[in-house]
Design an enzyme around this catalytic site. Structure first.
Site, PDB file in Angstrom:
ATOM      1  N   CYS A   2      -1.836 -20.236 -35.967  1.00 12.15           N
ATOM      2  CA  CYS A   2      -1.444 -17.954 -36.003  1.00 12.15           C
ATOM      3  C   CYS A   2      -2.247 -16.994 -35.536  1.00 12.15           C
ATOM      4  CB  CYS A   2      -1.358 -18.425 -37.529  1.00 12.15           C
ATOM      5  SG  CYS A   2       0.256 -19.137 -37.725  1.00 12.15           S
ATOM      6  N   ARG A  27      -4.544 -19.611 -28.381  1.00 10.17           N
ATOM      7  CA  ARG A  27      -5.389 -20.103 -29.906  1.00 10.17           C
ATOM      8  C   ARG A  27      -3.629 -21.631 -30.298  1.00 10.17           C
ATOM      9  NH1 ARG A  27      -8.113 -17.235 -33.715  1.00 10.17           N
ATOM     10  NH2 ARG A  27      -6.669 -17.519 -35.587  1.00 10.17           N
ATOM     11  N   TRP A  74       1.924 -20.464 -34.797  1.00 10.25           N
ATOM     12  CA  TRP A  74       1.699 -22.159 -35.121  1.00 10.25           C
ATOM     13  C   TRP A  74       2.313 -23.336 -36.341  1.00 10.25           C
ATOM     14  CZ3 TRP A  74      -2.048 -26.621 -36.385  1.00 10.25           C
ATOM     15  CH2 TRP A  74      -1.739 -27.267 -35.735  1.00 10.25           C
ATOM     16  N   ASN A 100      -2.284 -14.839 -41.456  1.00  9.88           N
ATOM     17  CA  ASN A 100      -2.473 -17.107 -41.123  1.00  9.88           C
ATOM     18  C   ASN A 100      -3.205 -17.415 -41.852  1.00  9.88           C
ATOM     19  OD1 ASN A 100      -3.544 -18.298 -39.318  1.00  9.88           O
ATOM     20  ND2 ASN A 100      -5.480 -16.890 -38.609  1.00  9.88           N
ATOM     21  N   GLY A 101      -2.612 -18.581 -42.177  1.00 12.51           N
ATOM     22  CA  GLY A 101      -3.790 -19.442 -43.254  1.00 12.51           C
ATOM     23  C   GLY A 101      -2.248 -19.872 -44.146  1.00 12.51           C
ATOM     24  N   GLU A 483     -15.595 -38.777 -25.529  1.00 13.80           N
ATOM     25  CA  GLU A 483     -15.101 -37.832 -24.989  1.00 13.80           C
ATOM     26  C   GLU A 483     -14.644 -37.710 -23.933  1.00 13.80           C
ATOM     27  OE1 GLU A 483     -14.879 -34.798 -25.747  1.00 13.80           O
ATOM     28  OE2 GLU A 483     -15.595 -33.107 -24.489  1.00 13.80           O
ATOM     29  N   LYS A 487     -10.073 -35.954 -23.779  1.00 10.93           N
ATOM     30  CA  LYS A 487     -10.539 -35.297 -22.820  1.00 10.93           C
ATOM     31  C   LYS A 487      -9.467 -35.662 -21.794  1.00 10.93           C
ATOM     32  CE  LYS A 487     -12.269 -32.600 -24.053  1.00 10.93           C
ATOM     33  NZ  LYS A 487     -12.685 -32.312 -24.908  1.00 10.93           N
ATOM     34  N   GLU A 490      -5.818 -35.224 -23.741  1.00 13.23           N
ATOM     35  CA  GLU A 490      -5.503 -34.047 -24.291  1.00 13.23           C
ATOM     36  C   GLU A 490      -4.360 -33.748 -22.834  1.00 13.23           C
ATOM     37  OE1 GLU A 490      -8.567 -31.767 -27.247  1.00 13.23           O
ATOM     38  OE2 GLU A 490      -9.292 -32.566 -25.177  1.00 13.23           O
ATOM     39  N   HIS A 506     -13.351 -57.662 -28.749  1.00  9.98           N
ATOM     40  CA  HIS A 506     -13.102 -57.793 -29.648  1.00  9.98           C
ATOM     41  C   HIS A 506     -11.483 -57.550 -29.862  1.00  9.98           C
ATOM     42  CE1 HIS A 506     -16.729 -59.733 -30.985  1.00  9.98           C
ATOM     43  NE2 HIS A 506     -17.809 -58.683 -30.319  1.00  9.98           N
ATOM     44  N   LYS A 605      -6.249 -24.391 -30.356  1.00  8.98           N
ATOM     45  CA  LYS A 605      -8.204 -24.420 -29.870  1.00  8.98           C
ATOM     46  C   LYS A 605      -8.803 -24.503 -31.335  1.00  8.98           C
ATOM     47  CE  LYS A 605     -11.215 -23.323 -27.717  1.00  8.98           C
ATOM     48  NZ  LYS A 605     -11.630 -24.582 -26.501  1.00  8.98           N
TER      49      LYS A 605
HETATM   50  C1  G6P Z   1      -9.017 -28.511 -32.682  1.00  7.13           C
HETATM   51  C2  G6P Z   1      -9.285 -28.793 -30.579  1.00  7.13           C
HETATM   52  C3  G6P Z   1     -10.530 -29.355 -30.257  1.00  7.13           C
HETATM   53  C4  G6P Z   1     -11.858 -29.275 -31.480  1.00  7.13           C
HETATM   54  C5  G6P Z   1     -11.502 -29.496 -32.973  1.00  7.13           C
HETATM   55  C6  G6P Z   1     -12.368 -29.030 -33.525  1.00  7.13           C
HETATM   56  O1  G6P Z   1      -7.990 -29.744 -32.540  1.00  7.13           O
HETATM   57  O2  G6P Z   1      -8.587 -28.371 -29.848  1.00  7.13           O
HETATM   58  O3  G6P Z   1     -11.020 -28.902 -29.104  1.00  7.13           O
HETATM   59  O4  G6P Z   1     -12.687 -30.326 -30.833  1.00  7.13           O
HETATM   60  O5  G6P Z   1     -10.608 -28.138 -33.662  1.00  7.13           O
HETATM   61  O6  G6P Z   1     -12.315 -27.659 -33.134  1.00  7.13           O
HETATM   62  P1  G6P Z   1     -13.735 -27.127 -33.839  1.00  7.13           P
HETATM   63  O7  G6P Z   1     -13.250 -25.835 -33.295  1.00  7.13           O
HETATM   64  O8  G6P Z   1     -14.261 -26.526 -35.112  1.00  7.13           O
HETATM   65  O9  G6P Z   1     -15.020 -27.489 -32.570  1.00  7.13           O
END
Ligand code: G6P
Length: 610
Positions: A2, A27, A74, A100-101, A483, A487, A490, A506, A605
């Site tokens: 949000c 966001r 959201w 927001n929260g 990672e 990526k 995602e 395994h 985000k």
């Molecule tokens: C969300 C984002 C990720 C991020 C994670 C942790 O899931 O989509 O890209 O890695 O939060 O976020 P932070 O701000 O704590 O690194």
């Protein structure tokens, strides 16, 4: 996640609010809404979907006014519907709230003090305007109640009393009919106040208001704020407080795409600069100054994080243990928070790695670590974020604003922080230290060479045709393979699993076919031969293999189908070129598949709920 925005001033508020909502689209959200005070009338409008839909469905008139609030939602409590979208109003339609929260006890409030109210939505938020309404009624005499005008003190006191009912987290903006201002409050959710000339902007995020002002007040935990066009009043714990303005140096261009098709591509191309900026912040004349001398006494380090930041932390464990020989324990924040962890806080420094500084699980982990008596450090990219307020000390990565949902340059700068930390804590001979520093200083250039020289698009075209992939690596490059897989999944929606190269046999071997390509990080480190052995085993099961290997390594070509060549570095620093290559691979594969790269489905985000 949000986003909330508010405006009080002398200009038409609606265009400002709509623009601010557009700026924080990154966001992630599924519905949105605005409310304007038009000559005392509360004019709200909400939509499911994008801000553009909200704009196009807004009536041409009736929304003129100098005070407004807006929200991008959201969904957490209740589906993404118009009714559940914010702003929410009390039963008389006179008190409007964006939030927001999460209000944890909203159900018991509904059944208790608000048992006579009729609720329209399924949200937790809707209890807030109803609570403010009953608190306002309690405070006003019948004459005041019917006068049609309210003053700042009356509204502030009513909001304050309403907040005392709430358990959970919130950043809220409150507009009340008859009051020419806004009231705002925060608890465990971010909220900033932008200061203009006879106008104020409230928002969950700096980029929302950066085109209007760069004078920002980062509101503190449990601040209660009243803004009218000529005045601002901040209270905390019952007394007035003064909060300093920060001048934000990010420009609007920093936050825009700068000629790239997507923010993500722009941000990958900014990785060399982000590395350089981060190094410059802490490295002077071959010496590292992190401003954290207390960590030298740490017997061990605990790293807590989520998502991409967790993989950076995992890489950090390898880096710090290699350079500083200090044991590092790493925990996924959401697991750490509810585990029976055994920890002597006097000996452990706890570090929360979070690019946004707002991830709820990571903030909870930080509090838990404090509860053990640990000294705490936040490693974050966002100035003034909640993590920086919670932790004893902060190390900022200097990646600049990152808009693409998938973290890229923020990840690579987190790695740089770990190299700096490892070297800072190390007790190695001066000459070896100097060699490492020299290697570290080459990293901006190494990252740039990957961007300039690697033709990743051909590999991306190939990968884009498959639905399942594995990414494998060992040692310091195991987190980089995790990672790379994260990526790719995602943003391209290809099923990708990161694995320790030696682990594939395994279990996952059962999945290997000619339709499951494997991306293998084959850096020439101490275990190169073993990783090469793993690759041969994979090839024998029929999977195509693309290696990420250093220039000059001719041997690898005998065993794999194709090679992504990256510049040679010492093995410990190889995560830097490998990361840039994998970020590019994910981007171009997603582009090949026509995906909506900057805003992948279902993702946000910044995840400010647990
Ligand atoms: C969300 C984002 C990720 C991020 C994670 C942790 O899931 O989509 O890209 O890695 O939060 O976020 P932070 O701000 O704590 O690194």
């Amino acid at each position: 996640m949000c986003g909330i925005v508010g405006y009080v001033g002398e200009r038409e508020a609606l265009p400002i609010i709509l623009k601010a909502l557009k700026r924080i689209e990154y966001r992630g959200y599924d519905s949105c809404g605005v409310l304007v005070q038009n000559q005392g009338e509360m004019m709200g409008h909400k939509e499911v979907g994008a801000i553009d839909c909200l704009v196009s469905s807004l009536p041409e008139s009736g929304y003129e006014g100098k005070i407004a609030i807006g929200h991008s939602r959201w969904a957490t409590h209740g589906a993404p519907t118009v009714t559940n979208a914010h702003p929410h109003l009390d039963c008389n339609g006179e008190i409007a709230v964006v939030h927001n929260g999460i209000i944890e006890n909203y159900q018991s409030i509904k059944e208790g003090v608000l048992c006579d109210c009729i609720f329209k939505s399924e949200t937790d938020t809707e209890v807030i305007p109803h609570l403010i309404n009953i608190c306002l009624k309690r405070k006003l005499s019948p004459t005041e109640l019917h006068s049609g005008e309210l003053n700042a003190l009356q509204v502030k006191e009513a909001v304050k009393e309403a907040l005392s009912y709430l358990r959970g987290s919130y950043a809220i903006l409150v507009a009340v009919k008859g009051f020419d201002g806004l009231v705002a409050a925060r608890k465990e959710s971010p909220l900033i106040l932008g200061v203009g000339d006879r106008e104020f902007f409230l928002a969950s995020d700096v980029p929302a208001v950066l085109d209007q002002t760069n004078r920002i007040i980062f509101l503190e935990e449990e601040d209660l704020v009243v803004v009218e066009k000529d005045s601002i009043y901040i209270e905390n714990g019952g007394s007035e407080v003064k909060r300093e303005e920060s001048l934000i140096e990010w420009t609007i261009e920093d936050a825009e795409k700068g000629g790239y098709e997507h923010f993500m591509l722009k941000e990958i191309h900014e990785e060399p600069k982000a590395i350089r900026d981060t190094l410059m912040g802490y490295l002077t004349e071959g010496r590292i100054n992190l401003g954290l001398d207390f960590i030298v006494d740490a017997e061990s380090i605990l790293l807590v994080a989520c998502g991409t930041s967790y993989y950076a932390a995992l890489c950090g464990k390898y880096i710090i243990e290699n350079l500083a020989k200090i044991p590092v324990r790493i925990e996924v924040a959401s697991e750490f928070n509810y585990s029976d962890f055994v920890l002597d806080g006097s000996k452990v420094v706890a570090m929360a790695i979070t690019q946004s500084g707002e991830t709820a699980d990571t903030l909870t982990a930080l509090k838990k670590a404090k509860g053990y008596g640990c000294k705490t450090v936040a490693i974050t990219n966002v100035l003034g974020s909640s993590a920086t307020r919670l932790a004893d000390e902060t190390i900022y990565s200097r990646a600049g604003p990152e808009i693409g949902v998938a973290a890229t340059k923020s990840f690579i700068t987190q790695l740089i922080i770990f190299y700096l930390l490892g070297l800072f804590l190390s007790k190695m001979p001066a000459s070896v230290f100097a060699e490492h520093i020299n290697e570290l200083k080459r990293m901006p250039q190494i990252a740039q060479r990957v961007l300039d020289e690697v033709n990743i698009q051909k590999h991306a075209r190939y990968l884009s045709k498959y639905e399942h992939t594995f990414f494998v690596g060992r040692g310091v490059n195991l987190p980089i393979s995790l990672e790379g897989a994260l990526k790719l999944k995602e943003i391209s929606y290809i099923h990708a699993e990161g694995y320790a190269a030696g682990e594939l046999k395994h279990g996952p071997f059962a999945l290997l076919t000619e339709d499951t390509p494997v991306i293998a990080i084959l850096t020439r480190d101490d275990i190169y031969e073993k990783t090469l052995g793993n690759v041969k085993e994979i090839k024998a099961r029929g999977s195509p293999v693309i290696a990420i290997a250093e220039e000059g390594d001719e041997e690898v070509e005998k065993y794999v189908d194709d090679v992504i060549r990256v510049p040679r570095t010492s093995a410990l620093f190889s995560p830097i070129p490998n990361t840039v290559a994998l970020h590019l691979l994910a981007y171009w594969t997603a582009k090949e598949r026509g995906c909506e790269i900057d805003k992948p489905r279902n993702l946000a985000k910044s995840v400010t709920v647990e």
